[in-house]
Design a protein around this motif. Structure first.
Motif, PDB file in Angstrom:
ATOM      1  N   ALA A 311       0.880  -1.162   0.000  1.00  0.00           N
ATOM      2  CA  ALA A 311       0.000   0.000   0.000  1.00  0.00           C
ATOM      3  C   ALA A 311       0.923   1.218   0.000  1.00  0.00           C
ATOM      4  O   ALA A 311       1.678   1.434   0.955  1.00  0.00           O
ATOM      5  CB  ALA A 311      -0.891   0.009   1.228  1.00  0.00           C
ATOM      6  N   VAL A 312       0.897   1.963  -1.100  1.00  0.00           N
ATOM      7  CA  VAL A 312       1.732   3.158  -1.195  1.00  0.00           C
ATOM      8  C   VAL A 312       0.900   4.320  -0.653  1.00  0.00           C
ATOM      9  O   VAL A 312      -0.140   4.659  -1.218  1.00  0.00           O
ATOM     10  CB  VAL A 312       2.148   3.445  -2.657  1.00  0.00           C
ATOM     11  CG1 VAL A 312       3.092   4.648  -2.710  1.00  0.00           C
ATOM     12  CG2 VAL A 312       2.784   2.219  -3.294  1.00  0.00           C
ATOM     13  N   VAL A 313       1.367   4.879   0.450  1.00  0.00           N
ATOM     14  CA  VAL A 313       0.602   5.956   1.100  1.00  0.00           C
ATOM     15  C   VAL A 313       1.289   7.301   0.858  1.00  0.00           C
ATOM     16  O   VAL A 313       2.429   7.341   0.382  1.00  0.00           O
ATOM     17  CB  VAL A 313       0.436   5.689   2.618  1.00  0.00           C
ATOM     18  CG1 VAL A 313      -0.363   4.410   2.857  1.00  0.00           C
ATOM     19  CG2 VAL A 313       1.793   5.632   3.320  1.00  0.00           C
ATOM     20  N   ASP A 314       0.622   8.397   1.210  1.00  0.00           N
ATOM     21  CA  ASP A 314       1.223   9.705   0.918  1.00  0.00           C
ATOM     22  C   ASP A 314       2.112  10.227   2.044  1.00  0.00           C
ATOM     23  O   ASP A 314       2.708  11.295   1.922  1.00  0.00           O
ATOM     24  CB  ASP A 314       0.161  10.741   0.500  1.00  0.00           C
ATOM     25  CG  ASP A 314      -0.866  11.023   1.582  1.00  0.00           C
ATOM     26  OD1 ASP A 314      -0.740  10.478   2.707  1.00  0.00           O
ATOM     27  OD2 ASP A 314      -1.814  11.786   1.305  1.00  0.00           O
ATOM     28  N   ALA A 315       2.238   9.475   3.138  1.00  0.00           N
ATOM     29  CA  ALA A 315       3.262   9.791   4.153  1.00  0.00           C
ATOM     30  C   ALA A 315       4.484   8.940   3.846  1.00  0.00           C
ATOM     31  O   ALA A 315       4.366   7.880   3.232  1.00  0.00           O
ATOM     32  CB  ALA A 315       2.748   9.484   5.554  1.00  0.00           C
ATOM     33  N   ALA A 316       5.649   9.415   4.280  1.00  0.00           N
ATOM     34  CA  ALA A 316       6.881   8.701   3.943  1.00  0.00           C
ATOM     35  C   ALA A 316       7.893   8.829   5.069  1.00  0.00           C
ATOM     36  O   ALA A 316       7.625   9.472   6.095  1.00  0.00           O
ATOM     37  CB  ALA A 316       7.466   9.264   2.647  1.00  0.00           C
ATOM     38  N   MET A 317       9.066   8.231   4.839  1.00  0.00           N
ATOM     39  CA  MET A 317      10.130   8.285   5.844  1.00  0.00           C
ATOM     40  C   MET A 317      10.521   9.718   6.173  1.00  0.00           C
ATOM     41  O   MET A 317      11.010   9.985   7.257  1.00  0.00           O
ATOM     42  CB  MET A 317      11.362   7.514   5.363  1.00  0.00           C
ATOM     43  CG  MET A 317      12.018   8.110   4.138  1.00  0.00           C
ATOM     44  SD  MET A 317      13.351   7.091   3.448  1.00  0.00           S
ATOM     45  CE  MET A 317      14.661   7.341   4.640  1.00  0.00           C
ATOM     46  N   ASN A 318      10.308  10.642   5.267  1.00  0.00           N
ATOM     47  CA  ASN A 318      10.676  12.031   5.582  1.00  0.00           C
ATOM     48  C   ASN A 318       9.684  12.625   6.596  1.00  0.00           C
ATOM     49  O   ASN A 318      10.013  13.584   7.283  1.00  0.00           O
ATOM     50  CB  ASN A 318      10.731  12.897   4.318  1.00  0.00           C
ATOM     51  CG  ASN A 318       9.368  13.271   3.818  1.00  0.00           C
ATOM     52  OD1 ASN A 318       8.621  12.387   3.393  1.00  0.00           O
ATOM     53  ND2 ASN A 318       9.008  14.548   3.897  1.00  0.00           N
ATOM     54  N   ASP A 319       8.467  12.062   6.661  1.00  0.00           N
ATOM     55  CA  ASP A 319       7.470  12.538   7.632  1.00  0.00           C
ATOM     56  C   ASP A 319       7.642  11.826   8.974  1.00  0.00           C
ATOM     57  O   ASP A 319       7.506  12.448  10.025  1.00  0.00           O
ATOM     58  CB  ASP A 319       6.054  12.244   7.121  1.00  0.00           C
ATOM     59  CG  ASP A 319       5.764  12.938   5.809  1.00  0.00           C
ATOM     60  OD1 ASP A 319       5.827  14.177   5.786  1.00  0.00           O
ATOM     61  OD2 ASP A 319       5.494  12.238   4.807  1.00  0.00           O
ATOM     62  N   LEU A 320       7.872  10.525   8.915  1.00  0.00           N
ATOM     63  CA  LEU A 320       8.006   9.707  10.126  1.00  0.00           C
ATOM     64  C   LEU A 320       9.216   8.805   9.908  1.00  0.00           C
ATOM     65  O   LEU A 320       9.157   7.811   9.204  1.00  0.00           O
ATOM     66  CB  LEU A 320       6.731   8.874  10.355  1.00  0.00           C
ATOM     67  CG  LEU A 320       6.733   7.990  11.592  1.00  0.00           C
ATOM     68  CD1 LEU A 320       6.793   8.831  12.869  1.00  0.00           C
ATOM     69  CD2 LEU A 320       5.474   7.115  11.635  1.00  0.00           C
ATOM     70  N   MET A 321      10.308   9.183  10.524  1.00  0.00           N
ATOM     71  CA  MET A 321      11.595   8.553  10.268  1.00  0.00           C
ATOM     72  C   MET A 321      11.824   7.285  11.089  1.00  0.00           C
ATOM     73  O   MET A 321      12.702   6.485  10.780  1.00  0.00           O
ATOM     74  CB  MET A 321      12.670   9.587  10.635  1.00  0.00           C
ATOM     75  CG  MET A 321      14.073   9.128  10.522  1.00  0.00           C
ATOM     76  SD  MET A 321      14.885   9.900   9.179  1.00  0.00           S
ATOM     77  CE  MET A 321      15.452  11.399   9.962  1.00  0.00           C
ATOM     78  N   ARG A 322      11.058   7.117  12.170  1.00  0.00           N
ATOM     79  CA  ARG A 322      11.400   6.066  13.138  1.00  0.00           C
ATOM     80  C   ARG A 322      11.460   4.650  12.549  1.00  0.00           C
ATOM     81  O   ARG A 322      12.376   3.901  12.869  1.00  0.00           O
ATOM     82  CB  ARG A 322      10.465   6.125  14.349  1.00  0.00           C
ATOM     83  CG  ARG A 322      10.566   7.464  15.111  1.00  0.00           C
ATOM     84  CD  ARG A 322       9.757   7.462  16.406  1.00  0.00           C
ATOM     85  NE  ARG A 322      10.327   6.584  17.385  1.00  0.00           N
ATOM     86  CZ  ARG A 322       9.867   5.389  17.686  1.00  0.00           C
ATOM     87  NH1 ARG A 322       8.770   4.940  17.126  1.00  0.00           N
ATOM     88  NH2 ARG A 322      10.488   4.655  18.571  1.00  0.00           N
ATOM     89  N   PRO A 323      10.511   4.259  11.682  1.00  0.00           N
ATOM     90  CA  PRO A 323      10.639   2.900  11.121  1.00  0.00           C
ATOM     91  C   PRO A 323      11.932   2.740  10.327  1.00  0.00           C
ATOM     92  O   PRO A 323      12.659   1.747  10.511  1.00  0.00           O
ATOM     93  CB  PRO A 323       9.394   2.774  10.233  1.00  0.00           C
ATOM     94  CG  PRO A 323       8.396   3.709  10.851  1.00  0.00           C
ATOM     95  CD  PRO A 323       9.223   4.887  11.324  1.00  0.00           C
TER      96      PRO A 323
END
Ligand SMILES: *Cc1c(COP(=O)(O)O)cnc(C)c1O
Length: 430
Positions: A311-323
């Motif tokens: 599932a390609v979502v519009d949030a990414a590692m630049n928004d939430l880096m922790r994973p």
């Protein structure tokens, strides 16, 4: 345990659309777009009050570790509740000032304070510099002397205890860059006590983050108290003991102690050791904001290959880096039920990797998550209030997400979405 039970922000009235407090998340997505960080005022206040009420009647201060989430509106809220702040840069001090909060309850942590940052902090009369090395002590004394000021200090000692947490967020072991080794602390205090522009006022430690047990805190406390006693014997009297932050939250199946349990164990140990009169300080970060925030994102595309569903979502590692950075787990829930199911997984659930659009294989937010999804669906990524927005970047020339604060039915935009113009400005203005 279901997310509704440990995540105070999310409610699901009548088993339908997920809400943040009294506001449907679909409404927030329509109004502000996605990805958007959503915070619950009630959850923030409750997390703060858990500390404050456990410390009621004690001489104690709570310094919110603002690197966790430094939005001005959150700082203002915590300031109004009575919090001071733990800062790690001059920029963070400027945020405290911009939020209209007092600077006299600020403690300044970090291994690399520059002379300019020290000057700014001295100008604004912060409560304490938490020092981490001899060189830093010398520099601070010189900067304070040049301003005709006396700098209040505490030494951050490294008690060499295992916080039993992820190596990247463990800070209290000998091999970490943080703090002053135990055996070096006494000579450093002697030197500090003799310097003309330094006033010794405290001692501090911070042994790591996402701690889920009380015992490492008590181990650290015991060692620090030995040092307090040794200093007393030399007539170096400390006014406060700062035990840092680090209390964990539930992301998945962790069972961290409540703030009240941690504090009562600490108070009891202090009493037993004969230090009941020592003023206390804490620097909680994650435990004040982590489960008070979600990242709301939309499914752009579903993509299937022989091995995986994405599932390609519009949030990414630049928004939430922790994973990407720590392989951290963030629980996720569907915002709207499909096929009449309340969990969003009643129709044709499949296992998905939830990934962002950034051009990195490390750009994933969750792996092997059961969802019944369609393109256009909304997903709430949970436990995103801490180390979410503050670690966000503009990688791939992506503007950072909007942030909204929900209070009952009331919604306030507390940071507008960044535009490409915002990103280009610093390059075009030269
Ligand atoms: C990061 C940090 C904190 C806060 O840690 P949490 O795990 O978020 O509670 C407190 N004190 C210092 C010195 C820190 O670096």
């Amino acid at each position: 345990m279901t997310p509704d039970q440990y995540f105070p922000l999310l409610t699901t009235p009548a088993g339908t659309i997920r809400h943040a407090e009294a506001v449907p998340l679909t409404q927030l997505a329509a109004q502000f777009g996605t990805p958007t960080y959503v915070y619950s005022k009630a959850a923030l206040v409750a997390a703060y009050q858990a500390y404050a009420s456990a410390l009621a009647g004690k001489r104690a201060t709570i310094h919110y570790a603002m690197k966790t989430n430094s939005n001005l509106s959150l700082l203002r809220l915590f300031g109004e509740l009575g919090a001071g702040f733990d800062i790690v840069s001059g920029g963070e001090l400027q945020r405290v000032i911009a939020a209209g909060c007092k600077t006299d309850k600020v403690v300044f942590s970090g291994v690399g304070k520059t002379a300019d940052e020290m000057r700014l902090a001295l100008q604004h009369g912060i409560k304490c510099f938490n020092l981490e090395s001899v060189s830093e002590l010398d520099r601070l004394n010189a900067v304070a002397a040049s301003m005709g000021k006396i700098a209040p200090i505490s030494v951050r000692v490294n008690p060499d205890v295992d916080a039993k947490t992820h190596p990247y967020i463990s800070t209290g072991l000998k091999e970490n860059k943080f703090g002053v080794a135990f055996e070096d602390a006494l000579p450093l205090y002697r030197k500090a006590a003799a310097l003309p522009n330094i006033q010794v006022i405290g001692i501090d430690c911070h042994i790591g983050s996402q701690l889920t047990e009380i015992s490492p805190y008590l181990d650290a406390l015991d060692k620090v108290l030995d040092l307090v006693a040794a200093l007393r014997a030399e007539n170096i009297v400390l006014h406060h003991l700062d035990l840092g932050g680090g209390l964990g939250i539930r992301y998945q199946d962790e069972t961290p102690p409540a703030a009240s349990e941690l504090i009562s164990a600490i108070l009891q140990r202090l009493e037993v050791r004969g230090f009941g009169d020592l003023e206390l300080a804490f620097e909680p970060g994650r435990s004040l904001v982590g489960n008070a925030g979600i990242l709301l994102t939309k499914v752009e595309y579903l993509k299937h290959n022989s091995a995986k569903n994405f599932a390609v979502v519009d949030a990414a590692m630049n928004d939430l880096m922790r994973p990407a950075m720590y392989e951290a787990f963030h629980d996720m829930v569907a915002v709207q039920p499909r096929n009449g199911g309340s969990s969003g997984s009643a129709g044709n659930p499949q296992s998905y990797d939830i990934v962002g659009p950034v051009c990195e294989s490390g750009d994933w937010l969750g792996r092997n998550r059961e969802f019944d999804l369609a393109e256009g669906d909304l997903i709430a990524i949970l436990s995103a209030g801490a180390y979410g927005m503050t670690m966000a970047s503009n990688y791939n020339t992506r503007g950072r997400a909007a942030e909204v604060l929900v209070d009952g039915e009331q919604v306030t935009l507390i940071r507008r979405r960044e535009t490409v113009e915002d990103l280009l400005r610093a390059e075009q203005e030269i």
